[in-house]
Each structure stands twice: as structure tokens, then as C-alpha cells.
Design a protein around this motif. Sequence first.
Motif, PDB file in Angstrom:
ATOM      1  N   ARG A  57     -35.233 -51.151  14.384  1.00 30.38           N
ATOM      2  CA  ARG A  57     -34.673 -51.739  15.610  1.00 30.38           C
ATOM      3  C   ARG A  57     -35.984 -52.614  16.681  1.00 30.38           C
ATOM      4  O   ARG A  57     -35.638 -53.468  17.109  1.00 30.38           O
ATOM      5  CB  ARG A  57     -34.237 -50.487  16.794  1.00 30.38           C
ATOM      6  CG  ARG A  57     -33.449 -51.287  17.822  1.00 30.38           C
ATOM      7  CD  ARG A  57     -33.078 -49.989  18.834  1.00 30.38           C
ATOM      8  NE  ARG A  57     -33.994 -49.216  19.302  1.00 30.38           N
ATOM      9  CZ  ARG A  57     -34.259 -47.805  18.920  1.00 30.38           C
ATOM     10  NH1 ARG A  57     -33.707 -47.480  17.848  1.00 30.38           N
ATOM     11  NH2 ARG A  57     -35.326 -47.082  19.524  1.00 30.38           N
ATOM     12  N   PRO A 127     -30.415 -47.533  22.933  1.00 29.49           N
ATOM     13  CA  PRO A 127     -29.671 -48.750  23.647  1.00 29.49           C
ATOM     14  C   PRO A 127     -28.147 -48.034  23.868  1.00 29.49           C
ATOM     15  O   PRO A 127     -27.678 -48.765  24.781  1.00 29.49           O
ATOM     16  CB  PRO A 127     -29.540 -49.890  22.623  1.00 29.49           C
ATOM     17  CG  PRO A 127     -30.770 -49.604  21.970  1.00 29.49           C
ATOM     18  CD  PRO A 127     -31.086 -48.132  21.532  1.00 29.49           C
ATOM     19  N   GLN A 177     -29.565 -53.513  15.550  1.00 22.67           N
ATOM     20  CA  GLN A 177     -29.229 -53.586  17.121  1.00 22.67           C
ATOM     21  C   GLN A 177     -28.999 -52.663  17.695  1.00 22.67           C
ATOM     22  O   GLN A 177     -28.656 -52.711  18.869  1.00 22.67           O
ATOM     23  CB  GLN A 177     -27.698 -54.738  16.974  1.00 22.67           C
ATOM     24  CG  GLN A 177     -27.795 -56.063  16.314  1.00 22.67           C
ATOM     25  CD  GLN A 177     -28.700 -56.806  17.048  1.00 22.67           C
ATOM     26  OE1 GLN A 177     -29.981 -56.874  16.593  1.00 22.67           O
ATOM     27  NE2 GLN A 177     -28.425 -57.473  18.186  1.00 22.67           N
ATOM     28  N   GLY A 178     -29.244 -51.455  17.390  1.00 27.83           N
ATOM     29  CA  GLY A 178     -29.552 -50.313  18.003  1.00 27.83           C
ATOM     30  C   GLY A 178     -27.983 -49.783  18.162  1.00 27.83           C
ATOM     31  O   GLY A 178     -27.956 -48.726  19.253  1.00 27.83           O
TER      32      GLY A 178
END
Length: 221
Positions: A57, A127, A177-178
Motif C-alpha cells: 500500500r 484506509p 489501494q488499501g
Amino acid sequence: MRHADQIGRLGATPPAPGRPTTFLAAFAALLFGFLTWQVAAAGPLLSPDERLGTTIRTSAIPSAPAELFADLGNLQVALPVLGVVLAYVTWRTHHWLPATTAALTMALVPALVGPLQHLLARPGPPPMAPATGFYPSGHAATAAVAYGLCALLLRRRELAYGCVLLNAAVGLGLVRQGYHWPVDVLGSWCLSALLLYAAACALSRAVSRSTRRSSSGTPSC
């Protein structure tokens, strides 16, 4: 001897599942069981999994292409692609069985993934915190099954290789992108392999029955 597709007949499916694919399916089942157990029991595998996820990430992998590939696991993208392939195969073979089998296989994805996510309630990466329900990954399973069915029905080896590479990119994008941890994606791939194996077996048996009826002179439906 395998025969090529003929209009009005089911034609040949991909090579019928044999020992190598059966072994891979059994391995996928065992690995899926192990990963699910680790998530359910908060086992020792989760710590290195989260470290790996954090490394990916925060890596230098560009965010824009990662997001693009992650989006390929959206239902709004994967289902139309599968729908086009199903329409083509139905037109080509004049049979509804391939499309019906593929549709039922695709329907099993949310039917299996949703309850597992709710039951295991794995926390997501930072996130997505404090949300839970990230194992197995629905996006990874959607992409693997939808695009895998496309390759299965179209029966082109290069499409199968492309499908593997595409799903690897989808999984990497989801972690970058988490949206998920690596184990979430790996678990989905294992589950998807089992669903695709079951679909291939069902299609192979149907084609065998159709071929026997044709050989005996019995009109096929």
C-alpha cells in the motif's frame, strides 16, 4: 477425439478436468480452509499478511493504474463483459446450457462471499477502518469468476493466460489501494478456483451426454 463447435450442438468444452486440475482444485480447497481458519482464529499468518499489505500500500506502485485494475472487480464492469460472452456463446452453440451454468456459477459468488464476510468480520486496512467484513474479497472473487468463465467458455489458451495476469493485476490493485489485505485476495482466488472447476465439470458432463446422444442418432434438445 474432441470435435470443434458445430452450430446446433454444444460442441467441445475446454479439456475435461483431469488429474492435474483435480489436484489443483483439492489444493485450492485446502488452502482456502487454512486461510479461513487463520482469519477466524486471528492466527499468526495475519501479522505477516498485514505487514505485506502495508508494504504494498505504501509502495511506489502508481495509484492510477492500481485503481483502474481494482475497478475491474466491480460488478458494473465484470458482469457486462460476462454477459457479452454468454450472449455470443449462446448464439454460437444454439444452447442455453453454457450461459445457464455460467450464470449460476456467478450467482454463487455473492451467495458464498457475503455470509463469510459477515461471519468472519475481518477488519480492513487502515484506509477502510473501522469497517469489517473484508475476507474473502468480493471484488477479487467477482473478477476471477467472471473473467475465468469468459476464458472457460471461449476456449482460447491465450485468454486463459490473460485472465491469470488480469486477476493478478486486480488483486495487486485492491491491496495497493488499501481495499483489502493480501490474504483476502488469495482466499477469494481459492474459492473462485473451486467454482470454476465445478463449472468446468458440469459443462464437460453435459457435452459428453450431448455427444453420446448425437452418436446414437438421438436428436439433441
